[in-house]
Design a protein around this motif. Structure first.
Motif, PDB file in Angstrom:
ATOM      1  N   THR A 174       0.861  -1.185   0.000  1.00  0.00           N
ATOM      2  CA  THR A 174       0.000   0.000   0.000  1.00  0.00           C
ATOM      3  C   THR A 174       0.892   1.228   0.000  1.00  0.00           C
ATOM      4  OG1 THR A 174      -0.114  -0.045   2.425  1.00  0.00           O
ATOM      5  CG2 THR A 174      -1.894  -1.127   1.233  1.00  0.00           C
ATOM      6  N   MET A 203      -6.408   0.250   1.349  1.00  0.00           N
ATOM      7  CA  MET A 203      -6.389   0.013   2.790  1.00  0.00           C
ATOM      8  C   MET A 203      -7.418  -1.044   3.192  1.00  0.00           C
ATOM      9  SD  MET A 203      -3.996   2.074   3.715  1.00  0.00           S
ATOM     10  CE  MET A 203      -4.192   2.135   5.470  1.00  0.00           C
ATOM     11  N   ARG A 204      -8.561  -1.044   2.541  1.00  0.00           N
ATOM     12  CA  ARG A 204      -9.586  -2.031   2.887  1.00  0.00           C
ATOM     13  C   ARG A 204      -9.190  -3.427   2.429  1.00  0.00           C
ATOM     14  NH1 ARG A 204     -15.305   1.156   1.618  1.00  0.00           N
ATOM     15  NH2 ARG A 204     -15.144   2.630   3.366  1.00  0.00           N
ATOM     16  N   GLU A 206      -6.185  -4.482   2.247  1.00  0.00           N
ATOM     17  CA  GLU A 206      -5.145  -4.916   3.176  1.00  0.00           C
ATOM     18  C   GLU A 206      -5.755  -5.483   4.454  1.00  0.00           C
ATOM     19  OE1 GLU A 206      -1.294  -3.031   5.575  1.00  0.00           O
ATOM     20  OE2 GLU A 206      -2.728  -1.746   4.541  1.00  0.00           O
ATOM     21  N   ALA A 207      -6.778  -4.810   4.984  1.00  0.00           N
ATOM     22  CA  ALA A 207      -7.435  -5.318   6.186  1.00  0.00           C
ATOM     23  C   ALA A 207      -8.132  -6.647   5.916  1.00  0.00           C
ATOM     24  CB  ALA A 207      -8.441  -4.289   6.704  1.00  0.00           C
ATOM     25  N   GLN A 252     -10.364  -0.723  11.254  1.00  0.00           N
ATOM     26  CA  GLN A 252      -8.936  -1.013  11.311  1.00  0.00           C
ATOM     27  C   GLN A 252      -8.198  -0.551  10.060  1.00  0.00           C
ATOM     28  OE1 GLN A 252      -8.220  -5.121  12.217  1.00  0.00           O
ATOM     29  NE2 GLN A 252      -8.631  -4.852  14.395  1.00  0.00           N
ATOM     30  N   CYS A 253      -8.911  -0.391   8.978  1.00  0.00           N
ATOM     31  CA  CYS A 253      -8.276   0.068   7.748  1.00  0.00           C
ATOM     32  C   CYS A 253      -8.057   1.577   7.744  1.00  0.00           C
ATOM     33  CB  CYS A 253      -9.123  -0.322   6.537  1.00  0.00           C
ATOM     34  SG  CYS A 253     -10.813   0.294   6.599  1.00  0.00           S
TER      35      CYS A 253
END
Length: 530
Positions: A174, A203-204, A206-207, A252-253
């Motif tokens: 990211t 980011m989403r 990745e979470a 969390q993202c």
């Protein structure tokens, strides 16, 4: 293969244990489970099964492969599929007619060249190689992060995925800006001896790949069942009357939580006929300003601002002074204000408490932090005489009161025991501060001395013929002259001089009692026998 809790059957493809058609509530099979609601339907005679299979890989990545060899595969089995280059190992997540709906949902064509081939079921050697490559992913990720820091690249490598045969490794990262990672690819290829592929994710995503526990206490939706990410805006929080706190609204993202959209439609339907909050109500008592709204109970709270003269400060109206009103009443007042009228009464609602608050009593002291530090009081041992008297139902205190003079006041057993304990503590020589002996208890003054000091009168003479309180007889009582009677020698039956009548009456016997009285006219003087 299947999860350890349901053990997928080999003939029909449905789980034999839990019987929920491939979706386990425990998450034992895999992430992003899909409920196969067409598993119980049989194909018409002469029709072949759908030849495209959905295969799941590490994280949330899913791809579709064509079953050109018409293999009998089931959900949960490991298969070898076409890779670039070589082959990859994945797990079957969906088969049958349900795959056709998923392809249409994604906008793919069934005859597309992007759909690769499914080779065979995974062999033992394929599974061993696959597990070996998975064990290298953590070390490879840490090594790639060090290389990126050495080159000064502003990127975060979050995950690494090896291909099943170990010929290629995909690095997920990211970054906020565009990154030139050409030099990084060369270093990674020389260090790990694999073909390197860099893939940028959000980011989403990745979470979803890493997973975790949300603020609700459950696993993240994006890593368990959510596959498509919709746009979430702050207006969703405003419609639901939520606090616009980015710490509480972010997941969390780092983005707004996806669950803000789950109940948004219900709130939008409920607030359609509720007046806007920026409308002020005019009444005969003053201006009313909106403060809060309970959407589903259809109650609106207003604060009454009384009219203030010029130069005076407007008083503060707290939450306890807010007036609850129904939505229908607010609409009526708005219509009256448009017509130029002001109602006399706002029509406040009388709200009752929904339930009584249950109290809590700490009856055993489990909330005290020092409950284990308390010392138990030692029980005082009863004397043997008191035990027998308690067993017979007789208290030991009346015996003490009987031995006292008749004019003394009786005391309660608790007071007597308290005085005894205080006297024992003073006798033990307890010392106070400064290593000085504690002040000893002063002796109890005699009542005769008190009376002598107060009134100066003599104490009353002791009464004659008063029975003695002590059961033991008194020995060696002196006579009126203050002299003891002569001592008898053993074996001497007679006396030289007969005792007088007064001495005979006061001389003790050998047993300690008074001698027997002499009858009148008895002239013989005999000594008492020993």
């Amino acid at each position: 293969m299947g999860c350890s809790s349901c053990s997928t059957a080999t003939d029909s493809g449905t789980p034999a244990g839990c019987r929920n058609n491939g979706t386990c509530g425990t998450g034992g099979c895999n992430k992003l489970n899909v409920y196969n609601w067409l598993s119980d339907m049989h194909l018409p005679a002469g029709q072949k099964a759908y030849d495209i299979v959905e295969v799941r890989f590490k994280g949330s990545r899913k791809e579709y492969f064509r079953n050109v060899n018409a293999l009998d595969v089931h959900v949960g089995e490991l298969v070898a599929v076409e890779g670039n280059p070589g082959h990859d190992i994945g797990e079957v997540s969906m088969v049958g007619e349900l795959v056709r709906f998923q392809i249409r949902k994604r906008g793919m064509k069934e005859d597309s060249a992007e759909i690769k081939q499914l080779y065979r079921a995974a062999r033992d050697t394929d599974i061993e190689k696959y597990n070996e490559m998975k064990g290298l992913e953590a070390d490879t990720m840490h090594g790639s992060r060090k290389a990126a820091l050495t080159l000064g690249l502003k990127m975060k490598i979050s995950d690494v995925e090896y291909q099943g045969d170990g010929k290629k490794a995909t690095f997920y990262y990211t970054a906020e800006d565009r990154v030139d990672f050409r030099e990084l690819i060369k270093r990674l290829a020389d260090q790990f001896k694999v073909r390197v592929e860099m893939r940028q994710i959000g980011m989403r995503q990745e979470a979803a790949r890493l997973g975790g526990i949300g603020s609700c206490g459950r696993e993240l939706c994006c890593s368990t069942w959510l596959t498509d990410f919709k746009v979430v805006s702050t207006s969703a929080a405003r419609y639901q009357n939520l606090s616009l706190n980015p710490i509480k609204l972010a997941g969390q993202c780092g983005k707004l939580k996806c669950c803000l959209n789950f109940e948004l439609d219900s709130y939008m339907d409920a607030i359609r006929d509720i007046p806007e909050s920026n409308i002020k109500l005019q009444t005969a008592k003053g201006l009313m300003v909106h403060r809060k709204t309970d959407i589903f109970k259809r109650i609106m709270w207003y604060a009454l601002l009384p009219d203030v003269k010029p130069g005076e400060d407007r008083p503060f109206v707290g939450a306890e002074q807010w007036i609850p009103m129904s939505v229908d009443r607010v609409k009526e007042i708005i219509v009256m204000n448009k017509a130029g009228q002001k109602p006399e009464d706002a029509g406040a609602l009388e709200l009752e408490d929904d339930a009584e608050e249950l109290g809590y009593d700490d009856v055993v002291g489990q909330d005290s932090l020092t409950r284990m530090d308390r010392k138990k009081k030692k029980k005082k041992k009863k004397k043997s005489g008191e035990k027998h008297q308690a067993a017979d139902g007789v208290s030991a205190q009346p015996a003490l009161t009987q031995a006292r003079p008749a004019d003394s006041k009786t005391e309660k057993p608790a007071q007597v025991q308290q005085q005894r304990n205080k006297g024992r503590e003073l006798q033990r020589g307890d010392r106070g501060p400064g290593n000085k002996p504690a002040q000893q208890q002063q002796p109890r003054p005699n009542r005769d001395n008190q009376a002598r000091q107060q009134g100066g009168a003599h104490p009353p003479a002791p009464k004659q013929n008063q029975p003695s309180s002590s059961p033991r007889p008194q020995q060696n009582q002196p006579g009126q002259g203050g002299q003891r009677p002569p001592r008898q020698q053993p074996g001497n039956q007679g006396v030289d001089k007969p005792p007088t009548a007064q001495q005979d009456a006061q001389a003790p016997s050998a047993s300690g009692n008074r001698p027997p009285r002499r009858t009148p006219g008895d002239s013989s003087a005999q000594a008492p026998t020993s």
